[in-house]
Write an enzyme that holds these catalytic residues in place. Structure first.
Site, PDB file in Angstrom:
ATOM      1  N   GLY A   1      -0.128   5.412  -4.424  1.00 41.54           N
ATOM      2  CA  GLY A   1      -0.729   6.683  -4.825  1.00 41.54           C
ATOM      3  C   GLY A   1      -0.060   7.851  -4.114  1.00 41.54           C
ATOM      4  O   GLY A   1       0.278   8.870  -4.734  1.00 41.54           O
ATOM      5  N   ARG A   2       0.151   7.704  -2.801  1.00 42.38           N
ATOM      6  CA  ARG A   2       0.782   8.793  -2.030  1.00 42.38           C
ATOM      7  C   ARG A   2       2.238   8.984  -2.442  1.00 42.38           C
ATOM      8  O   ARG A   2       2.744  10.089  -2.462  1.00 42.38           O
ATOM      9  CB  ARG A   2       0.657   8.494  -0.525  1.00 42.38           C
ATOM     10  CG  ARG A   2      -0.720   8.832   0.012  1.00 42.38           C
ATOM     11  CD  ARG A   2      -0.990   8.188   1.338  1.00 42.38           C
ATOM     12  NE  ARG A   2      -1.332   6.773   1.169  1.00 42.38           N
ATOM     13  CZ  ARG A   2      -1.452   5.911   2.163  1.00 42.38           C
ATOM     14  NH1 ARG A   2      -1.225   6.322   3.396  1.00 42.38           N
ATOM     15  NH2 ARG A   2      -1.791   4.658   1.930  1.00 42.38           N
ATOM     16  N   ARG A  44     -12.381   1.873  -7.634  1.00 38.66           N
ATOM     17  CA  ARG A  44     -11.535   3.005  -8.067  1.00 38.66           C
ATOM     18  C   ARG A  44     -11.927   3.428  -9.495  1.00 38.66           C
ATOM     19  O   ARG A  44     -12.589   2.663 -10.204  1.00 38.66           O
ATOM     20  CB  ARG A  44     -10.074   2.585  -8.025  1.00 38.66           C
ATOM     21  CG  ARG A  44      -9.658   2.308  -6.597  1.00 38.66           C
ATOM     22  CD  ARG A  44      -8.183   2.133  -6.478  1.00 38.66           C
ATOM     23  NE  ARG A  44      -7.843   1.869  -5.088  1.00 38.66           N
ATOM     24  CZ  ARG A  44      -6.644   2.000  -4.579  1.00 38.66           C
ATOM     25  NH1 ARG A  44      -5.646   2.374  -5.345  1.00 38.66           N
ATOM     26  NH2 ARG A  44      -6.424   1.755  -3.300  1.00 38.66           N
ATOM     27  N   ASP A  65       0.821  -1.214   0.000  1.00 39.39           N
ATOM     28  CA  ASP A  65       0.000   0.000   0.000  1.00 39.39           C
ATOM     29  C   ASP A  65       0.860   1.271   0.000  1.00 39.39           C
ATOM     30  O   ASP A  65       1.965   1.285   0.547  1.00 39.39           O
ATOM     31  CB  ASP A  65      -0.913  -0.015   1.238  1.00 39.39           C
ATOM     32  CG  ASP A  65      -1.991   1.039   1.157  1.00 39.39           C
ATOM     33  OD1 ASP A  65      -2.332   1.470   0.034  1.00 39.39           O
ATOM     34  OD2 ASP A  65      -2.498   1.440   2.216  1.00 39.39           O
ATOM     35  N   GLY A  66       0.315   2.319  -0.596  1.00 37.96           N
ATOM     36  CA  GLY A  66       0.958   3.639  -0.562  1.00 37.96           C
ATOM     37  C   GLY A  66       1.488   4.108  -1.906  1.00 37.96           C
ATOM     38  O   GLY A  66       2.164   5.147  -1.975  1.00 37.96           O
ATOM     39  N   ASN A  74     -11.022  -2.913  -4.651  1.00 38.31           N
ATOM     40  CA  ASN A  74     -10.310  -1.955  -5.519  1.00 38.31           C
ATOM     41  C   ASN A  74     -11.030  -1.696  -6.852  1.00 38.31           C
ATOM     42  O   ASN A  74     -10.705  -0.752  -7.564  1.00 38.31           O
ATOM     43  CB  ASN A  74      -8.859  -2.397  -5.781  1.00 38.31           C
ATOM     44  CG  ASN A  74      -7.958  -2.240  -4.579  1.00 38.31           C
ATOM     45  OD1 ASN A  74      -7.031  -3.014  -4.359  1.00 38.31           O
ATOM     46  ND2 ASN A  74      -8.198  -1.215  -3.766  1.00 38.31           N
TER      47      ASN A  74
HETATM   48  C1  IPE Z   1      -5.239  -2.575   0.361  1.00 37.06           C
HETATM   49  O1  IPE Z   1      -4.988  -1.230   0.105  1.00 37.06           O
HETATM   50  C2  IPE Z   1      -5.266  -3.356  -0.904  1.00 37.06           C
HETATM   51  C3  IPE Z   1      -3.983  -3.465  -1.601  1.00 37.06           C
HETATM   52  C4  IPE Z   1      -2.848  -2.956  -1.225  1.00 37.06           C
HETATM   53  C5  IPE Z   1      -4.030  -4.213  -2.820  1.00 37.06           C
HETATM   54  P1  IPE Z   1      -6.155  -0.170  -0.090  1.00 37.06           P
HETATM   55  O2  IPE Z   1      -5.497   1.127  -0.364  1.00 37.06           O
HETATM   56  O3  IPE Z   1      -7.130  -0.655  -1.090  1.00 37.06           O
HETATM   57  O4  IPE Z   1      -6.854  -0.200   1.337  1.00 37.06           O
HETATM   58  P2  IPE Z   1      -7.709   0.897   2.107  1.00 37.06           P
HETATM   59  O5  IPE Z   1      -8.749   1.393   1.150  1.00 37.06           O
HETATM   60  O6  IPE Z   1      -6.767   1.990   2.513  1.00 37.06           O
HETATM   61  O7  IPE Z   1      -8.257   0.171   3.290  1.00 37.06           O
HETATM   62  C1  IPE Z   2      -1.718   0.229  -3.237  1.00 32.77           C
HETATM   63  O1  IPE Z   2      -1.501   1.588  -3.329  1.00 32.77           O
HETATM   64  C2  IPE Z   2      -2.086  -0.380  -4.560  1.00 32.77           C
HETATM   65  C3  IPE Z   2      -3.452  -0.875  -4.638  1.00 32.77           C
HETATM   66  C4  IPE Z   2      -4.355  -0.769  -3.714  1.00 32.77           C
HETATM   67  C5  IPE Z   2      -3.844  -1.529  -5.855  1.00 32.77           C
HETATM   68  P1  IPE Z   2      -2.683   2.640  -3.276  1.00 32.77           P
HETATM   69  O2  IPE Z   2      -3.121   2.916  -4.681  1.00 32.77           O
HETATM   70  O3  IPE Z   2      -3.754   2.216  -2.368  1.00 32.77           O
HETATM   71  O4  IPE Z   2      -1.926   3.899  -2.705  1.00 32.77           O
HETATM   72  P2  IPE Z   2      -2.491   4.977  -1.698  1.00 32.77           P
HETATM   73  O5  IPE Z   2      -3.014   4.238  -0.520  1.00 32.77           O
HETATM   74  O6  IPE Z   2      -3.579   5.711  -2.437  1.00 32.77           O
HETATM   75  O7  IPE Z   2      -1.320   5.836  -1.379  1.00 32.77           O
HETATM   76 MG    MG Z   3      -4.077   2.497  -0.394  1.00 35.55          MG
END
Ligand code: IPE
Ligand code: IPE
Ligand code: MG
Length: 262
Positions: A38-39, A86, A35-36, A83
């Site tokens: 996007g940030r 999104r 996770d992370g 997901n």
């Molecule tokens: C969890 O991350 C799923 C994956 C990393 C694939 P999310 O970004 O989807 O989770 P939430 O929405 O913060 O709980």
């Molecule tokens: C994890 O990164 C990837 C997936 C959930 C597919 P995110 O896309 O959730 O990144 P953040 O949480 O927005 O930073």
């Molecule tokens: Mg995330």
């Protein structure tokens, strides 16, 4: 790209003991919520897709680093059943990356002896994605150094519902009675019944939740969280997680095995 040697020597100057696997308790099965992304992209004023690309690239490093520690199973959460909510363009990017990934990195996965498996509602994915899964699984069956399990279109609740459906069908067919459903039989109907439960679940990015990951299998997993965003999660963070794990006392509802504890 830096070689393994130079990478580990950087750490060994700072932390000789900690990168030595024999000094640590090594989980048989490590699970990581990637996770992370996007940030990570936002911090660099890049589109989210660039974060996902960097995140996918980092999976290769995780595999190498887990190989160094001799971890046998590594499950990574790549796409959850939630997901899909999104924007379509982001879902499309994630599917594209998935399709590209296994062909691109297969030589490296082969070199590291990494078998690839998938967990999740794979049958509900588009045909081309299912074909990628089949190809990656079939082509890596013979590798036995480590198993990389990619959780894709995975949801712990869905996994439990699907196991329940399979058992309900058996009851309806008169094959078993409902009182024959035990925890063991239930677990045998999950996606990967032969894989041991995860010992340690790591979540980077600062979020402290499991987001529907390994709901059944993670019932007794140790949890470790880090503020580092997934694309930056490297050997240092993995080592810190393993140091923390080494100090944990896993009681499974029983009493401590440590002699000095009362
Ligand atoms: C969890 O991350 C799923 C994956 C990393 C694939 P999310 O970004 O989807 O989770 P939430 O929405 O913060 O709980
Ligand atoms: C994890 O990164 C990837 C997936 C959930 C597919 P995110 O896309 O959730 O990144 P953040 O949480 O927005 O930073
Ligand atoms: Mg995330």
């Amino acid at each position: 790209m830096r070689s393994d040697e130079s990478k580990f020597s950087i750490f060994s100057k700072k932390k000789t003991v900690e990168t030595d696997p024999s000094q640590l308790k090594i989980p048989t099965h490590l699970a990581v919520i990637m996770d992370g992304n996007g940030r990570w992209a936002k911090k660099r004023m890049l589109p989210r897709s660039a974060g996902h690309r960097a995140g996918a690239d980092n999976l290769k490093n995780l595999c190498k680093n887990c190989g160094h520690y001799g971890i046998k199973y590594v499950t990574v959460y790549a796409f959850s059943t939630e997901n899909w909510s999104r924007p379509e363009s982001e879902v499309h990017t994630l599917m594209e990356l998935f399709v590209e990934y296994f062909d691109r990195y297969d030589p490296e996965l082969e070199q590291e002896g990494i078998r690839v498996r998938f967990t999740g509602d794979i049958a509900a994915l588009p045909e081309n994605i299912q074909a990628v899964c089949k190809r990656a699984e079939e082509g890596s069956k013979h590798r036995d150094r480590m198993t990389l399990i990619v959780a894709f279109n995975y949801g712990g609740r869905r996994e439990i519902v699907q196991a329940s459906q399979k058992l309900a069908e058996r009851v309806a067919a008169g094959d078993i009675t409902s009182d024959q459903i035990t925890e063991e039989l239930f677990a045998q109907n999950l996606y990967l019944p032969d894989v041991p439960d995860p010992d340690l679940i790591i979540r980077p990015s600062g979020e402290e939740r499991t987001s529907n990951f390994l709901v059944w299998e993670g019932a007794y997993s140790e949890l470790w969280f880090s503020d580092v965003l997934w694309p930056d999660f490297g050997m240092q963070e993995l080592t810190d997680a393993l140091i923390a794990y080494t100090k944990r006392d896993r009681r499974f509802g029983g009493l401590s095995e440590k002699k000095d504890d009362v």
